[in-house]
Design an enzyme around this catalytic site. Structure first.
Site, PDB file in Angstrom:
ATOM      1  N   GLU A  69       9.659   2.716   3.729  1.00 48.85           N
ATOM      2  CA  GLU A  69       8.565   3.521   4.275  1.00 48.85           C
ATOM      3  C   GLU A  69       7.357   3.547   3.348  1.00 48.85           C
ATOM      4  OE1 GLU A  69      10.233   7.375   4.943  1.00 48.85           O
ATOM      5  OE2 GLU A  69      11.235   6.755   6.783  1.00 48.85           O
ATOM      6  N   ARG A  74      -9.222   7.833   2.779  1.00 45.54           N
ATOM      7  CA  ARG A  74      -9.581   7.204   4.054  1.00 45.54           C
ATOM      8  C   ARG A  74      -8.326   6.778   4.811  1.00 45.54           C
ATOM      9  NH1 ARG A  74     -14.587   3.426   2.016  1.00 45.54           N
ATOM     10  NH2 ARG A  74     -16.125   5.096   1.881  1.00 45.54           N
TER      11      ARG A  74
END
Length: 114
Positions: free
Chosen positions: A25, A45
């Site tokens: 992950e 971002r």
């Protein structure tokens, strides 16, 4: 003549930047020339872009997928290698998670982490 990406896209993603899966992950975003503050801007971002997708999470019901990001940098003159940089990024990630998840934390890698 082949068309390339728009100039603003090139400016945001210098040629050396890379993204790769790192474990199940986890992902690594390699920004070779970014100082820590620049890496943190990119990390934020990314975090905001994932949040904006509003992807349903499996648990708890009604929640959305979020990401916690650990950013780490080193200066060329520092005598640390990739292992120390990964350790610093991992340490930053573990600072971000207890801070409430869905957030960004950063550290500068250095000899103290070796």
């Amino acid at each position: 003549m082949a068309a390339g990406p728009p100039p603003e896209e090139v400016a945001r993603h210098p040629p050396g930047d890379r993204v790769a899966r790192y474990g199940g992950e986890e992902f690594a975003v390699i920004l070779p020339d970014a100082p820590l503050d620049g890496a943190l801007v990119v990390a934020e971002r990314i975090r905001a872009a994932v949040a904006a997708l509003e992807l349903p999470a499996a648990e708890p019901p009604g929640s959305t997928v979020s990401v916690s990001i650990g950013a780490a940098t080193l200066q060329q003159a520092e005598r640390v290698g990739p292992r120390e940089l990964i350790q610093a990024a991992d340490a930053a990630l573990y600072q971000a998670k207890p801070a409430g998840r869905n957030c960004v934390a950063g550290l500068a890698a250095g000899p103290a982490l070796a």
